[in-house]
Design a protein around this motif. Structure first.
Motif, PDB file in Angstrom:
ATOM      1  N   UNK A 166       0.838  -1.203   0.000  1.00 18.45           N
ATOM      2  CA  UNK A 166       0.000   0.000   0.000  1.00 18.45           C
ATOM      3  C   UNK A 166       0.868   1.247   0.000  1.00 18.45           C
ATOM      4  N   UNK A 167       1.883   1.283   0.859  1.00 15.88           N
ATOM      5  CA  UNK A 167       2.728   2.476   0.974  1.00 15.88           C
ATOM      6  C   UNK A 167       3.595   2.675  -0.269  1.00 15.88           C
ATOM      7  N   UNK A 168       4.079   1.591  -0.844  1.00 14.60           N
ATOM      8  CA  UNK A 168       4.850   1.717  -2.080  1.00 14.60           C
ATOM      9  C   UNK A 168       4.000   2.342  -3.185  1.00 14.60           C
ATOM     10  N   UNK A 181      10.259  17.488  -2.512  1.00 15.37           N
ATOM     11  CA  UNK A 181      10.947  16.425  -1.783  1.00 15.37           C
ATOM     12  C   UNK A 181       9.987  15.732  -0.813  1.00 15.37           C
ATOM     13  N   UNK A 182      10.205  14.428  -0.622  1.00 17.00           N
ATOM     14  CA  UNK A 182       9.362  13.636   0.263  1.00 17.00           C
ATOM     15  C   UNK A 182      10.158  13.063   1.429  1.00 17.00           C
ATOM     16  N   UNK A 183       9.492  12.991   2.577  1.00 13.64           N
ATOM     17  CA  UNK A 183      10.016  12.259   3.717  1.00 13.64           C
ATOM     18  C   UNK A 183       8.859  11.621   4.457  1.00 13.64           C
ATOM     19  N   UNK A 197      12.598   3.810   2.664  1.00 11.17           N
ATOM     20  CA  UNK A 197      13.449   5.012   2.656  1.00 11.17           C
ATOM     21  C   UNK A 197      14.048   5.260   1.280  1.00 11.17           C
ATOM     22  N   UNK A 198      14.335   4.199   0.562  1.00  8.74           N
ATOM     23  CA  UNK A 198      14.930   4.357  -0.765  1.00  8.74           C
ATOM     24  C   UNK A 198      14.032   5.065  -1.758  1.00  8.74           C
ATOM     25  N   UNK A 199      12.723   5.086  -1.489  1.00  6.01           N
ATOM     26  CA  UNK A 199      11.765   5.742  -2.381  1.00  6.01           C
ATOM     27  C   UNK A 199      11.555   7.213  -2.029  1.00  6.01           C
ATOM     28  N   UNK A 200      12.121   7.657  -0.915  1.00  9.20           N
ATOM     29  CA  UNK A 200      11.940   9.028  -0.456  1.00  9.20           C
ATOM     30  C   UNK A 200      13.239   9.814  -0.613  1.00  9.20           C
ATOM     31  N   UNK A 236      21.737   3.180   9.056  1.00  9.94           N
ATOM     32  CA  UNK A 236      20.588   3.269   8.150  1.00  9.94           C
ATOM     33  C   UNK A 236      20.871   4.277   7.039  1.00  9.94           C
ATOM     34  N   UNK A 237      21.529   5.372   7.386  1.00  6.16           N
ATOM     35  CA  UNK A 237      21.862   6.386   6.383  1.00  6.16           C
ATOM     36  C   UNK A 237      22.756   5.794   5.295  1.00  6.16           C
ATOM     37  N   UNK A 238      23.726   5.014   5.689  1.00  6.70           N
ATOM     38  CA  UNK A 238      24.629   4.397   4.715  1.00  6.70           C
ATOM     39  C   UNK A 238      23.910   3.325   3.897  1.00  6.70           C
ATOM     40  N   UNK A 239      22.997   2.609   4.535  1.00 13.54           N
ATOM     41  CA  UNK A 239      22.263   1.547   3.836  1.00 13.54           C
ATOM     42  C   UNK A 239      21.445   2.115   2.675  1.00 13.54           C
TER      43      UNK A 239
END
Length: 337
Positions: A166-168, A181-183, A197-200, A236-239
């Protein structure tokens, strides 16, 4: 001639470098009210050197047994509505303050939004459809305003974790409407489990991490408390290779403010103005110098500056406290990422 050419090259390099950088987001979470706002309400925001505001239109669920989201009703204050968002935003834009549109969901009968988890397929569908209507309404409003950023949800852990498809799909639908920009504003203990996170554009965290059990920690003790949390944030930031944004951060002006910084309900405890200011200094020391860190929005700022906060107030607002003077200095720095 050679010297002149070298000077020109140096100027061009410096100019390109400056254009390639952006100032940190030094934001305030601007609380919606019953009223419209004007420059008198905005001036204190400018005086604290804030360059961004989070504007927070609200929705609500009357009863979690029937999780239909309602918004833009006559039960809401002006500032919580779409018209209120538009009015607030345009006033801030007049003076060059940038915008994050950050819709919030409220459970009328209490409870934490992160625990919202419908008990049937029918209720899941009710929640999903009504949330979609809600967030797309504000995606359209954000696009109309050309707001710099939209937060697609705030502290909705069970909803997010249980409905990944649903969120994707929702993110794609939002992208088709809104070009900024999205967050997403993940709770401090939720952010490491978010899969999209990769989609934002930003990893958003409501940064109420527990830092110290002491009554009145020093700046250094607050900073020591950040060590394990910062390591996890960096992981997480690096991931995902996305900048980190503190969609909310802040501390109450109360004893033991670093123990459970998210606790807005605690009544006991003496006022502690210095602990609030020291905690703000510590979070700034730990994060604002990092290239991968985009900035954040302090929680929270009220429109009637002359009537809130002060030395007898033990709540989150920094207004009319040493914490406000601290923010003036911290937000006044020309940091870049």
């Amino acid at each position: 001639m050679k010297t002149k050419n070298l000077f020109l090259i140096a100027f061009m390099i410096a100019n390109i470098s400056c254009k390639g950088q952006s100032k940190k987001i030094n934001g305030v979470s601007f609380v919606a009210s019953r009223d419209s706002i004007n420059i008198a309400h905005i001036t204190p925001v400018l005086q604290v050197n804030s360059n961004y505001v989070a504007l927070m239109p609200y929705s609500f669920i009357r009863n979690i047994e029937t999780p239909k989201i309602e918004f833009n009703t006559n039960r809401e204050w002006f500032g919580e509505s779409k018209n209120g968002l538009l009015q607030y935003a345009k006033e801030f834009q007049k003076v060059g303050v940038k915008l994050m549109v950050k819709p919030h969901l409220w459970l009328r009968r209490g409870g934490f939004t992160g625990h919202l988890k419908p008990n049937s397929d029918e209720n899941w569908l009710l929640l999903e459809n009504s949330y979609r209507n809600y967030i797309l309404t504000y995606a359209k409003a954000a696009e109309q305003l050309q707001a710099e950023m939209l937060c697609i949800g705030t502290e909705l852990e069970q909803f997010v974790l249980n409905r990944p498809k649903y969120w994707q799909a929702l993110i794609k639908e939002i992208r088709a409407i809104y070009k900024g920009k999205l967050t997403y504003a993940a709770n401090w203990d939720e952010f490491k489990r978010i899969t999209f996170w990769g989609e934002l554009d930003f990893i958003g965290i409501d940064a109420y991490f527990p830092l110290s059990d002491k009554k009145s920690p020093t700046v250094q003790e607050f900073e020591m408390g950040w060590k394990p949390h910062k390591q996890e944030i960096m992981r997480i930031q690096k991931q995902f290779n996305k900048p980190v944004l503190f969609t909310e951060f802040g501390y109450r002006s109360i004893d033991f403010t670093g123990k459970k910084p998210w606790d807005a309900n605690r009544l006991e405890g003496s006022i502690n103005l210095n602990a609030q200011a020291d905690a703000l200094q510590a979070i700034h020391n730990q994060f604002w110098k990092e290239e991968w860190f985009a900035g954040g929005f302090v929680w929270k700022w009220f429109h009637r500056h002359d009537r809130v906060g002060g030395e007898k107030n033990n709540r989150f607002t920094p207004q009319n406290k040493p914490a406000e003077k601290k923010l003036v200095k911290l937000y006044g720095h020309e940091n870049h990422w």
